[in-house]
Motif scaffolding. Sequence first.
Motif, PDB file in Angstrom:
ATOM      1  N   PRO A  64      -1.014  -8.159   3.393  1.00 45.76           N
ATOM      2  CA  PRO A  64      -0.107  -8.358   4.519  1.00 45.76           C
ATOM      3  C   PRO A  64      -0.658  -9.452   5.425  1.00 45.76           C
ATOM      4  O   PRO A  64      -1.844  -9.449   5.752  1.00 45.76           O
ATOM      5  CB  PRO A  64      -0.127  -7.000   5.229  1.00 45.76           C
ATOM      6  N   ALA A  82      -2.555   0.524   5.841  1.00 49.18           N
ATOM      7  CA  ALA A  82      -3.289  -0.730   5.640  1.00 49.18           C
ATOM      8  C   ALA A  82      -3.273  -1.512   6.947  1.00 49.18           C
ATOM      9  O   ALA A  82      -4.179  -2.285   7.231  1.00 49.18           O
ATOM     10  CB  ALA A  82      -2.654  -1.544   4.520  1.00 49.18           C
ATOM     11  N   CYS A 124      -3.232  -1.537   0.873  1.00 48.45           N
ATOM     12  CA  CYS A 124      -1.839  -2.010   0.850  1.00 48.45           C
ATOM     13  C   CYS A 124      -1.186  -1.718  -0.498  1.00 48.45           C
ATOM     14  O   CYS A 124      -1.755  -1.964  -1.554  1.00 48.45           O
ATOM     15  CB  CYS A 124      -1.796  -3.505   1.150  1.00 48.45           C
ATOM     16  N   ILE A 125       0.043  -1.198  -0.449  1.00 46.77           N
ATOM     17  CA  ILE A 125       0.789  -0.884  -1.666  1.00 46.77           C
ATOM     18  C   ILE A 125       1.962  -1.836  -1.871  1.00 46.77           C
ATOM     19  O   ILE A 125       2.818  -1.607  -2.715  1.00 46.77           O
ATOM     20  CB  ILE A 125       1.290   0.575  -1.643  1.00 46.77           C
ATOM     21  N   GLY A 126       2.033  -2.866  -1.063  1.00 47.89           N
ATOM     22  CA  GLY A 126       3.056  -3.888  -1.291  1.00 47.89           C
ATOM     23  C   GLY A 126       4.478  -3.464  -1.014  1.00 47.89           C
ATOM     24  O   GLY A 126       5.419  -4.056  -1.535  1.00 47.89           O
ATOM     25  N   CYS A 127       4.652  -2.454  -0.175  1.00 44.71           N
ATOM     26  CA  CYS A 127       6.002  -1.897  -0.015  1.00 44.71           C
ATOM     27  C   CYS A 127       6.894  -2.737   0.878  1.00 44.71           C
ATOM     28  O   CYS A 127       8.107  -2.624   0.845  1.00 44.71           O
ATOM     29  CB  CYS A 127       5.908  -0.477   0.514  1.00 44.71           C
ATOM     30  N   GLN A 128       6.304  -3.552   1.721  1.00 44.47           N
ATOM     31  CA  GLN A 128       7.046  -4.410   2.652  1.00 44.47           C
ATOM     32  C   GLN A 128       7.704  -3.678   3.815  1.00 44.47           C
ATOM     33  O   GLN A 128       8.560  -4.248   4.505  1.00 44.47           O
ATOM     34  CB  GLN A 128       8.122  -5.235   1.920  1.00 44.47           C
ATOM     35  N   ALA A 129       7.337  -2.424   4.037  1.00 49.99           N
ATOM     36  CA  ALA A 129       7.885  -1.735   5.210  1.00 49.99           C
ATOM     37  C   ALA A 129       7.534  -2.519   6.466  1.00 49.99           C
ATOM     38  O   ALA A 129       8.334  -2.614   7.408  1.00 49.99           O
ATOM     39  CB  ALA A 129       7.334  -0.314   5.300  1.00 49.99           C
ATOM     40  N   CYS A 130       6.336  -3.101   6.481  1.00 56.70           N
ATOM     41  CA  CYS A 130       5.887  -3.863   7.646  1.00 56.70           C
ATOM     42  C   CYS A 130       6.797  -5.051   7.901  1.00 56.70           C
ATOM     43  O   CYS A 130       7.201  -5.309   9.040  1.00 56.70           O
ATOM     44  CB  CYS A 130       4.450  -4.332   7.438  1.00 56.70           C
ATOM     45  N   CYS A 146       3.650   1.361   8.609  1.00 58.49           N
ATOM     46  CA  CYS A 146       2.908   1.141   7.349  1.00 58.49           C
ATOM     47  C   CYS A 146       2.505   2.466   6.679  1.00 58.49           C
ATOM     48  O   CYS A 146       1.674   3.211   7.191  1.00 58.49           O
ATOM     49  CB  CYS A 146       1.666   0.294   7.596  1.00 58.49           C
ATOM     50  N   PRO A 147       3.090   2.783   5.514  1.00 54.91           N
ATOM     51  CA  PRO A 147       2.865   4.097   4.907  1.00 54.91           C
ATOM     52  C   PRO A 147       1.468   4.293   4.337  1.00 54.91           C
ATOM     53  O   PRO A 147       1.082   5.423   4.052  1.00 54.91           O
ATOM     54  CB  PRO A 147       3.891   4.172   3.775  1.00 54.91           C
ATOM     55  N   SER A 148       0.725   3.214   4.148  1.00 52.26           N
ATOM     56  CA  SER A 148      -0.631   3.368   3.642  1.00 52.26           C
ATOM     57  C   SER A 148      -1.640   3.218   4.773  1.00 52.26           C
ATOM     58  O   SER A 148      -2.831   3.381   4.560  1.00 52.26           O
ATOM     59  CB  SER A 148      -0.905   2.308   2.575  1.00 52.26           C
ATOM     60  N   LEU A 159       4.284 -10.773   3.329  1.00 53.74           N
ATOM     61  CA  LEU A 159       3.437 -10.059   2.388  1.00 53.74           C
ATOM     62  C   LEU A 159       3.244 -10.946   1.179  1.00 53.74           C
ATOM     63  O   LEU A 159       4.199 -11.516   0.674  1.00 53.74           O
ATOM     64  CB  LEU A 159       4.124  -8.772   1.941  1.00 53.74           C
TER      65      LEU A 159
HETATM   66  S1  SF4 Z   1       3.765  -1.689   5.168  1.00 56.24           S
HETATM   67 FE1  SF4 Z   1       1.569  -1.469   4.798  1.00 56.24          FE
HETATM   68  S2  SF4 Z   1       1.436  -0.922   2.616  1.00 56.24           S
HETATM   69 FE2  SF4 Z   1       3.488  -1.727   2.957  1.00 56.24          FE
HETATM   70  S3  SF4 Z   1       3.283  -3.912   2.467  1.00 56.24           S
HETATM   71 FE3  SF4 Z   1       2.974  -3.716   4.671  1.00 56.24          FE
HETATM   72  S4  SF4 Z   1       0.759  -3.549   4.906  1.00 56.24           S
HETATM   73 FE4  SF4 Z   1       1.197  -3.150   2.759  1.00 56.24          FE
END
Ligand code: SF4
Lengths: 757, 233
Positions: free
Chosen positions: B53, B139, B16-22, B135-137, B40
Motif C-alpha cells: 500500500p 497492514a 497486506c492482502i491486496g484487498c484495496q479496501a484502503c 484495513c482488514p489486515s 496499491l
Molecule cells: S486495505 Fe490493508 S490489506 Fe487491503 S490492500 Fe490496503 S493495506 Fe493492504
Amino acid sequence: MATLPADPQQIIERFGPHLSSMSGVRLSTSVEPERLVKTHCCFCGQQCGIQLKTRDNVVIGFEPWEDFPFNRGMLCPKGVKRYLQGAHPDRLLTALERSPSSPGGFRSVPYADAIARVAREIERLQTVHGPDAVGVLGGASLTTEKTYLLGKFARMCLRTRYIDYNGRLCMVSAGAANKKAFGIDRTTSPWSDMVGTEVIWVAGSNVAECSPITTNYLWQAREQGARIIIQDPRITPVARTCDLYLPVRPGRDAALFAGVLRIMIERDWIDHAFIEASTTGFDEVAAYCREWPLARTADVTGVPARSILQAAEWWGTATSSFLFHARGIEHHSNGVQNALGTINLVLASGRIGTPKSGYGTIVGQANGQGGREHGQKCDQLPGWRDISVPEHRHYIAGVWGMDERDLPGPGVDAYEMFRKIDAGEIKALVAICFNPKISLPDASFVTRALDKLEFFTAIDFFLSDTARHADVVLPGSLQEEDEGTVTQVEGRIIKINKAIPCPGEAREDWRIVQDVARALGRERGFTFDSPRAIFEELRVASKGGVADYSGVTYEKVEREMGVFWPCYSEDPRSGAPLADHPGTPRLFEPGSYNPVAKGAGPFYFPDGRARFNVAEYRPPVDDASEEYPVLLTTGRVVSQFLSGTQTRRIGPLVRQYPEPRVEMHPRLAGTLGIADGDWTTVETRRGSMTVRASVVTTIRPDTVFVPYHWAGPKSVNQLTVAAQDPISRIPQYKVCGCRVRKADGPPPYAAALEPQQ
Amino acid sequence: MAKPDSLFFFIDPSRCIGCQACVHACTECDTHRGDSMIHLEYVDRSRSTQTVPVVCMHCEQPTCAEVCPADAIKRTADGVVQSARKPRCIACGNCVLACPFGVPELYDERKIMMKCDMCYDRTSAGKKPMCATVCPSQALFFGTREQIDQLRPQSIPTNRFQFGGQAITTGVFVMAPRRLAAPAPLVDVTAALDDRPPARAVRLTLVPPPASDRTGAAPADATDPFAAVEVPS
Ligand code: SF4
Ligand code: SF4
Ligand code: SF4
C-alpha cells in the motif's frame, strides 16, 4: 414454460447488470447525512458492523463503526462500496410479468395483480398435481426471520415437502460433520479466542479474499506467537507469509488429515485422557489412519513429506490450537469426510472448548449460520430440529397451530429439486435469494430445468440471471430496507437495522411472502406485522431445540452488540425461568451443561461425548484423466460476492477485477504455449469457456483456478460437475478434470458484453 | 486542531492482502470524494501475491515541498505534509517526479497536485484515517507507540529509509521483523528495487543487514513449494 422471454442481450440492455457509480450527493464533498444507521454489511458471513449515511431515503455513504467488537471499523472493499447497490438504475421498482413482446421481455404490472396471479398459478398446479408440485428455494443471505417464515410458508401454507436453500452450496458439509461429531452445528469460539493460541491450521480457506476481516485475527495471533499452517492448492495472500504451507492437490484433503493423524498416533502426540473421557470411536479412526503411511500420504496429496511431518509435529505437540476450514475442503463429493477429518485432528488433540482452543467453519454468506438453523432446509424444522423426528414435528405443529399429520415430511436438496423439475415432478417454483443459474454446477442442466417449469416466480431486487426465467417477478427488499437478525461466523446473533424504506412498489420480502399466503386464502399464521413479531414466534419455535434462541431479544442483541446462541429463556437444568441468560460464546467448555447431554458431558449427545468418525478418502468424481488431465478449481475474488447479482452492479468493485481469468502456473502455461493475458479455453465434460490467462507461480502446476462470480459465457459453473456429497449433498465445485488450450481468438462475448455482464 | 502527537501511522506490508479496501475507502473521504489519494501496488504478480500500500510517508524534510517552485506544499506543525494549496499550485508536476515514494499525482483537468494528507479532516479531529480504519489486515495501523509495541511484539517500527546515498526520515513508520532488525534499521529502498519477490515470503531489505539472512523470514519451503509437482501432459 419458463424459457427466457427475450434475447439475453435485450434483457441485459433493460435490466443490466449496469454499473452504479458515485454521483450526485454521493460524490459531493459538502452534503451532510441526515442519519447514521448502525447496521451490518450485507455480504459475507463476517457481518462487519458499519454505519450507513442516509439522506432523502438514499444511502449516500458509510462511516466506520469502530465500537462494534468483531471488526472495530475494519471493512473489505465490498463493505466500503456496498452502499452503491442502492438507488441503482437496475433496481426493480414494480412487479414484472413475462411479456416477450415488451422491451427486455417483461412488462410492469400492478403489485396486487402480480400477487393474485402467483396465487392463482400455485392453486391451479397444486389442485391438479398435489401440494408437492410447488417447490420453494431460499437463501442464507436472508435474515433469520425471513428464513423462518419461508420454512413455515412452504410447510404450512403450501404444504409442500420441497423447500431447500442456497446454503446447500455452502455450509452443509460442515453442518453435517458437526452434527455427526458434536451434535451441534456451530463454530466453537469467538474469534478473539484465537489471539494467544499456539497453532492455527486453516484448511481450504482463502481467508484474505473470502473473509478478509478474519485476516487481522490471524495476524494478531501470529504476532503473539502462533504458527499459521495454510492448506491450499494456491499460495493465497495469507499463505504467502504463513509459517507452513501445505500445497494440497485438489480433492485430496481427507488423505492429508488421515496421514497427519497417523503420525500423531505413532509419535503419541494425542490426548489419551480426553479421548478416553470425552469421545467415542477413536479405535476405528486409528485403524483407518494406519492405511496412510507418510509416503502414501505425500504421494496422494501432493504435499511434500517433510511438510506433512512438520504439520503433524506442530499440531501434535501444541498445547493450544485452532482449526478452521471453509469451502476449499467442503465443496467436494467427499466434503463431509474432509470436514470430519479435521474434527478428528481436533478431537485427538483434546484441544476444544477452552479459551485458546477451538474449531470452526468460516461461513460464506451473511447468514450462513442463522440461515441453516430455522427450517428452510429440506429436512429441518426451527431450532435445528429434525423434520423426521415425531416429537420435533409435534412441537412445531403446536407452535404453528396445525395438525402434525398435515406437516410434510423431508424433501430433497436444492440440486435434486432441479432433477425433479427436469423429471416433471416439481412444476412450479417460488425462489428468493438464490441464483442457481450461475451458482449451481453444470449450468446447462440447470437452465434446461428452469426452462421446463410451468410456473416460476422470483422475489428479487435486481433481475438476476435466474429471475430472467420467471413468469412473475416480485420486487423485494435490499438488506438496508428491512430489519431483522442474522447469526454471523462466530455464532453471534446480530441486528440488521433498516436505513431507508423500499423504493417504488418494492416491499419487504416477508410482506411479499405473506401477501401470497393471503391471496391463496391461507393467511392463518402469516399475519405478522413486523420482523420483531416473527422473531418473537421464532423464539418460541426454537425453544428446547439445539439452536435455542428463546432467551434472545432485539433489545439484548443491540445492548450487547450480539448474543451467542444457545441462549435460554429457561434454565436447561431446572426449567426455571431465566431473566437474562448470557448466551454461549464458547461451546463444549469442560463441565458445561447442555439440554441434550443433561450434564453427562460437554457435547450434544445423550452421553455427552464427541464422536470420532472414520473420515475416508475417496478420489474426486471426474478426476484428472488422460482426456482431461488438468484439475479445475473455483473460488472467489475479494471484490466480488457469490453470483455477482449485487457486486457486478457496483462500478468500483467491477473495475478492481472486471472479468474472470484462468490462473495457471508458468510451467503449465509453458507447455501449452500460453502467455499471460492470452485468451485461453478451458474445457470439461460439460462445457467450455474462454477467458484470459493469468500466469502466476502462486498455483500448483497441475491445477487451474477460475473465480465463479460471472454469468452466461463467463460462468465457470458451465464447467463444474454436479457430483454431490452423499451425506450433505454439497456439489463438488472445487475439483474436476479439464483440458486447457490457447484459444483461437477472443470469444464472441468480448465484443458484445461489458465486463460485468 | 491538529493531529494529536501521540498518534502515528504504521505500515506493515507483510500483512497486506491486496484487498484495496484502503484505496476504496480513500475515495469516500469528505474532502476529495471519488478520488483515491493512495494506491496499491503488486510487487510482481507473476511471482507473488505480495502487494504494497502506498500512502504518503509524510517526510520530515519533504522532497516534494523542497522541489516545489510555487511553495504550494506545506508541512503542518503536527508533521502532516498537506496536499498542494489551491491558489499556489501551478501543476508543474515537479513533486510527482521528485517524491522518492511515488506518492503525489497531478489532476490535469483540475490543474492541481493532490496527495494523501493523512485524512487531515479526520486525524485533526482525533479520528483515524479512513484507510487505516478499514484495513482488514491492519497492514495500515494508526495509533500510539505503546499500542503498536503491545500489538506487534514481533516487529519494530522504523522511519528511516536509504535511497542510494540519501537517507530520509518520515513521519510514517514501517514495521520491520524484530528478529532481523538492528535496533535502528534503515530500509534500503534502492536494493528493494532489484529484488524479485519469492512466492512465499516478504522482503524488506534492511541496513545494516542481519548477519544470518539479509532478506528475512523466508520459510523452509519458500524457494518453490511446487517444485515436485509434475505438469500434466
Ligand atoms: S486495505 Fe490493508 S490489506 Fe487491503 S490492500 Fe490496503 S493495506 Fe493492504
Ligand atoms: S464482505 Fe464480509 S468482510 Fe467484507 S465488509 Fe462485508 S462483512 Fe466485512
Ligand atoms: S512521501 Fe512524497 S509526497 Fe509524501 S511527504 Fe514525502 S516526498 Fe512528499
